[in-house]
Design a protein around this motif. Structure first.
Motif, PDB file in Angstrom:
ATOM      1  N   PHE A 241       7.182   7.104   1.911  1.00 22.96           N
ATOM      2  CA  PHE A 241       6.147   7.478   2.869  1.00 22.96           C
ATOM      3  C   PHE A 241       5.733   6.283   3.734  1.00 22.96           C
ATOM      4  O   PHE A 241       5.562   6.425   4.953  1.00 22.96           O
ATOM      5  N   LEU A 242       5.564   5.113   3.137  1.00 23.25           N
ATOM      6  CA  LEU A 242       5.227   3.935   3.943  1.00 23.25           C
ATOM      7  C   LEU A 242       6.367   3.558   4.878  1.00 23.25           C
ATOM      8  O   LEU A 242       6.129   3.097   5.996  1.00 23.25           O
ATOM      9  N   ALA A 243       7.610   3.769   4.430  1.00 24.96           N
ATOM     10  CA  ALA A 243       8.747   3.470   5.303  1.00 24.96           C
ATOM     11  C   ALA A 243       8.821   4.422   6.485  1.00 24.96           C
ATOM     12  O   ALA A 243       9.440   4.104   7.512  1.00 24.96           O
ATOM     13  N   THR A 244       8.195   5.591   6.370  1.00 28.55           N
ATOM     14  CA  THR A 244       8.206   6.553   7.465  1.00 28.55           C
ATOM     15  C   THR A 244       7.558   5.996   8.729  1.00 28.55           C
ATOM     16  O   THR A 244       7.945   6.361   9.854  1.00 28.55           O
ATOM     17  N   PHE A 245       6.613   5.088   8.581  1.00 23.20           N
ATOM     18  CA  PHE A 245       5.949   4.525   9.759  1.00 23.20           C
ATOM     19  C   PHE A 245       6.894   3.665  10.592  1.00 23.20           C
ATOM     20  O   PHE A 245       6.656   3.469  11.782  1.00 23.20           O
ATOM     21  N   VAL A 246       7.951   3.158   9.984  1.00 22.78           N
ATOM     22  CA  VAL A 246       8.974   2.457  10.758  1.00 22.78           C
ATOM     23  C   VAL A 246       9.692   3.445  11.671  1.00 22.78           C
ATOM     24  O   VAL A 246       9.983   3.157  12.843  1.00 22.78           O
ATOM     25  N   ALA A 247       9.996   4.636  11.132  1.00 24.67           N
ATOM     26  CA  ALA A 247      10.617   5.673  11.954  1.00 24.67           C
ATOM     27  C   ALA A 247       9.684   6.118  13.077  1.00 24.67           C
ATOM     28  O   ALA A 247      10.139   6.410  14.199  1.00 24.67           O
ATOM     29  N   LEU A 331      -2.423 -11.736  12.843  1.00 24.51           N
ATOM     30  CA  LEU A 331      -3.401 -11.915  11.764  1.00 24.51           C
ATOM     31  C   LEU A 331      -3.344 -10.748  10.785  1.00 24.51           C
ATOM     32  O   LEU A 331      -3.359 -10.935   9.556  1.00 24.51           O
ATOM     33  N   ALA A 332      -3.271  -9.527  11.327  1.00 26.95           N
ATOM     34  CA  ALA A 332      -3.212  -8.346  10.459  1.00 26.95           C
ATOM     35  C   ALA A 332      -1.922  -8.328   9.646  1.00 26.95           C
ATOM     36  O   ALA A 332      -1.926  -7.965   8.457  1.00 26.95           O
ATOM     37  N   VAL A 333      -0.813  -8.716  10.255  1.00 28.86           N
ATOM     38  CA  VAL A 333       0.464  -8.724   9.542  1.00 28.86           C
ATOM     39  C   VAL A 333       0.432  -9.744   8.401  1.00 28.86           C
ATOM     40  O   VAL A 333       0.905  -9.467   7.293  1.00 28.86           O
ATOM     41  N   ALA A 334      -0.105 -10.940   8.669  1.00 23.30           N
ATOM     42  CA  ALA A 334      -0.172 -11.958   7.614  1.00 23.30           C
ATOM     43  C   ALA A 334      -0.996 -11.465   6.434  1.00 23.30           C
ATOM     44  O   ALA A 334      -0.626 -11.676   5.261  1.00 23.30           O
ATOM     45  N   ALA A 335      -2.105 -10.781   6.710  1.00 22.21           N
ATOM     46  CA  ALA A 335      -2.950 -10.268   5.624  1.00 22.21           C
ATOM     47  C   ALA A 335      -2.246  -9.157   4.852  1.00 22.21           C
ATOM     48  O   ALA A 335      -2.208  -9.168   3.612  1.00 22.21           O
ATOM     49  N   SER A 336      -1.664  -8.189   5.562  1.00 22.19           N
ATOM     50  CA  SER A 336      -1.030  -7.055   4.882  1.00 22.19           C
ATOM     51  C   SER A 336       0.234  -7.485   4.137  1.00 22.19           C
ATOM     52  O   SER A 336       0.505  -6.987   3.032  1.00 22.19           O
ATOM     53  N   ALA A 337       1.006  -8.401   4.716  1.00 19.03           N
ATOM     54  CA  ALA A 337       2.222  -8.865   4.035  1.00 19.03           C
ATOM     55  C   ALA A 337       1.875  -9.606   2.749  1.00 19.03           C
ATOM     56  O   ALA A 337       2.539  -9.440   1.719  1.00 19.03           O
ATOM     57  N   LEU A 374       6.705  -2.777   3.499  1.00 18.07           N
ATOM     58  CA  LEU A 374       6.178  -1.413   3.334  1.00 18.07           C
ATOM     59  C   LEU A 374       4.694  -1.299   3.675  1.00 18.07           C
ATOM     60  O   LEU A 374       4.306  -0.444   4.479  1.00 18.07           O
ATOM     61  N   PRO A 375       3.803  -2.124   3.102  1.00 21.54           N
ATOM     62  CA  PRO A 375       2.383  -1.970   3.456  1.00 21.54           C
ATOM     63  C   PRO A 375       2.059  -2.451   4.865  1.00 21.54           C
ATOM     64  O   PRO A 375       1.004  -2.110   5.405  1.00 21.54           O
ATOM     65  N   THR A 376       2.943  -3.232   5.459  1.00 16.80           N
ATOM     66  CA  THR A 376       2.695  -3.726   6.819  1.00 16.80           C
ATOM     67  C   THR A 376       3.032  -2.676   7.869  1.00 16.80           C
ATOM     68  O   THR A 376       2.422  -2.667   8.951  1.00 16.80           O
ATOM     69  N   ALA A 377       3.982  -1.784   7.576  1.00 15.26           N
ATOM     70  CA  ALA A 377       4.430  -0.803   8.570  1.00 15.26           C
ATOM     71  C   ALA A 377       3.289   0.069   9.104  1.00 15.26           C
ATOM     72  O   ALA A 377       3.144   0.216  10.331  1.00 15.26           O
ATOM     73  N   PRO A 378       2.446   0.699   8.264  1.00 17.64           N
ATOM     74  CA  PRO A 378       1.371   1.518   8.838  1.00 17.64           C
ATOM     75  C   PRO A 378       0.343   0.704   9.608  1.00 17.64           C
ATOM     76  O   PRO A 378      -0.228   1.207  10.588  1.00 17.64           O
TER      77      PRO A 378
END
Length: 391
Positions: A241-247, A331-337, A374-378
Motif C-alpha cells: 500500500f505504501l508503494a502504491t504512492f510511487v505509482a 526536510l520532510a524526506v529526511a525526517a520520514s526516511a 516506503l514511509p517517504t512515498a506518501p
C-alpha cells in the motif's frame, strides 16, 4: 616494558644465568635499570650480575614493590626499565617468556603496536554496496524514462520480494503464519490499480487484499487466527500500500517520472548524508536502544543534504516548482526516511535479526532498502499535490 629487553631464557620455564651460584637466586628477577643496556643472558654468560639487596620492611615492602613492578611493567613511559628493590613474585612460579617477535615476522613486537587506534570501519562491504546500488539505479532510471509500465513492473517485483522476506522472517522467528499468496497477488494489484485508476483504485485493491487474507487463513486451524491475520493486514499496508504512492506519482502528467526521480534522489541523498556525516563526525547516539549506529550528527547531515538536493530538484526538475518548496520537501524526506529506518530497525530487533534478507550484497535484503522509501512515498506525494497539484 618492551618484551625484547628480556631476551631469550637459558631454559624452558626458568629465568636467570645458566650457572649456579649466588646469581641463582635471581630467578624470576628482572635486571636492574641502573645496570645499563640489557642483553640476552645467553650473550652475557661470563658477566656476574649485580646482586640485589632487599630493602628493609619485610613482606609488606615486598608486596608494595610487587605492585609497583606490575604497574610499571605495563606503563608505556617505563619501557626498557624497571625499579626493583627486592625479589619479584617470591612465592609464584616463573612465567614463560614473552616472544620477541611474532612467528614469521622480521622485527620485534612492541606494546605500542597494540595501542595504535583501529581504523574506522564502515560496517559493511562498501564495494559490493556501491556496485549493487549503481546496478539498481540503472534499472530504475532506464525503466522510468523509457517505458512507464516497465517501471511499474519493477515496483511490483520489489513489493512481492519484500513481502516474501517479511513473511519468511515472521514465520522463522515468531511462528506467525502470514498467507503470502493473497498478499503477493493483492500487492501487485494495488500498485497496478494505483497507476491505472488512481487513489480510489488503490484503496479498493487494499480492501480486497485484507479480505483475501482473512478468508485464506480460514483454511487452517483456528489457533492464532487473529494474530496471523493481523500480521497479514499489517504487511499489506506496510509494503504494497505504501508503494502504491510511487505509482500515483508516476501517473501525474506531464512530470510523473521527474516526481518519482525526485522522490528517489532525496531519499538516497538523505541516507547518504546521514551515513557519511555520522561515520565521520558522529558521537551522540540518536536512538541507541533502537539503532546504535545512528547519531544526531548523522541526522543533521541527512537534513542538510536532503534540503540542498530538494531545492535543486524542485527548481530544475519539477514543473512550476520553487526552490523554497524543495527545502521543505528535503526536510520532510529526511525526517520520514529516518523514522522509516528506525521503524524497520524496531521490527528487526523484535525478530532478533540483523537484516531482512541476503539478496543484495552489501545491503541485505530488499526490505532493507525499502525501509526508508516506503514511509517517504506518501509524504512526498502529498507535498507534491500541495505544491504543484496532482497532475
Amino acid at each position: 616494558m618492551n618484551e625484547s629487553s628480556w631476551g631469550a631464557p637459558p631454559g624452558a620455564g626458568q629465568w636467570g644465568p645458566p650457572h649456579n651460584g649466588p646469581a641463582s637466586s635471581l630467578r624470576g628477577v628482572a635486571p636492574p635499570a641502573s645496570a645499563g643496556p640489557v642483553h640476552d643472558w645467553g650473550d652475557a654468560a661470563q658477566t656476574r650480575p649485580m646482586p640485589i639487596v632487599p630493602e628493609p620492611g619485610g613482606h609488606q615492602d615486598d608486596d608494595r614493590e610487587h605492585r609497583d613492578i606490575r604497574n610499571n611493567r605495563d606503563h608505556p613511559d617505563d619501557r626498557g626499565a624497571a625499579r626493583l628493590s627486592g625479589p619479584l613474585f617470591r612465592d609464584e612460579k616463573p612465567q614463560e617468556p614473552m616472544p620477541t617477535a611474532f612467528p614469521g615476522s622480521s622485527g620485534h613486537h612492541s606494546p605500542q603496536d597494540s595501542e595504535k587506534p583501529k581504523k574506522k570501519s564502515a560496517g559493511r562491504n562498501l564495494r559490493a554496496a556501491i556496485g549493487v546500488g549503481v546496478g539498481l539505479g540503472v534499472i530504475i532510471i532506464a525503466s522510468l524514462f523509457v517505458y512507464k509500465p516497465v517501471f511499474i513492473g519493477v515496483v511490483a517485483i520489489a513489493v512481492v520480494v519484500g513481502l516474501w522476506e517479511l513473511t519468511s522472517r515472521l514465520a522463522e522467528r515468531k511462528d506467525i503464519k502470514v498467507p503470502l499468496v493473497p498478499l503477493a497477488v493483492g500487492g501487485t494489484a494495488m500498485v497496478v490499480a494505483g497507476y491505472v485508476r488512481g487513489a480510489e483504485g488503490a484503496w479498493v485493491a487494499m480492501a480486497l487484499t485484507a479480505l483475501a487474507v482473512l478468508v485464506w487463513r480460514m483454511t487452517e486451524a483456528p489457533e492464532n487466527y487473529l494474530r496471523d491475520v493481523t500480521a497479514g493486514v499489517f504487511a499489506a499496508i506496510y509494503v504494497p500500500f505504501l508503494a502504491t504512492f510511487v505509482a500515483l506519482m508516476l501517473a501525474a502528467e506531464p512530470d510523473g517520472p521527474q516526481r518519482v526521480m525526485t522522490f528517489l534522489l532525496l531519499t538516497v541523498v538523505s541516507d547518504t548524508g546521514a551515513y557519511a556525516v555520522g561515520w565521520r563526525f558522529g558521537k551522540h547516539k540518536l536512538a541507541p536502544r533502537i539503532s546504535p549506529g545512528k547519531t544526531r550528527e548523522g541526522l543533521v547531515g541527512a537534513v542538510l543534504f536532503a534540503m540542498v538536493a530538494g531545492a535543486l530538484c524542485m527548481e530544475f526538475l519539477i514543473k512550476h516548482g520553487a526552490w523554497w518548496q524543495g527545502l521543505l520537501l528535503g526536510l520532510a524526506v529526511a525526517a520520514s526516511a529516518t523514522l522509516g529506518d528506525l521503524g524497520e530497525s524496531m521490527i528487526k530487533r523484535d525478530l532478533g535479526i540483523k537484516d531482512m534478507g541476503t539478496l543484495l550484497p552489501g545491503h541485505g535484503g530488499i526490505m532493507d532498502r525499502l525501509d526508508s522509501l516506503l514511509p517517504t512515498a506518501p509524504i512526498v506525494w502529498l507535498l507534491f499535490v500541495i505544491f504543484v497539484g496532482s497532475g
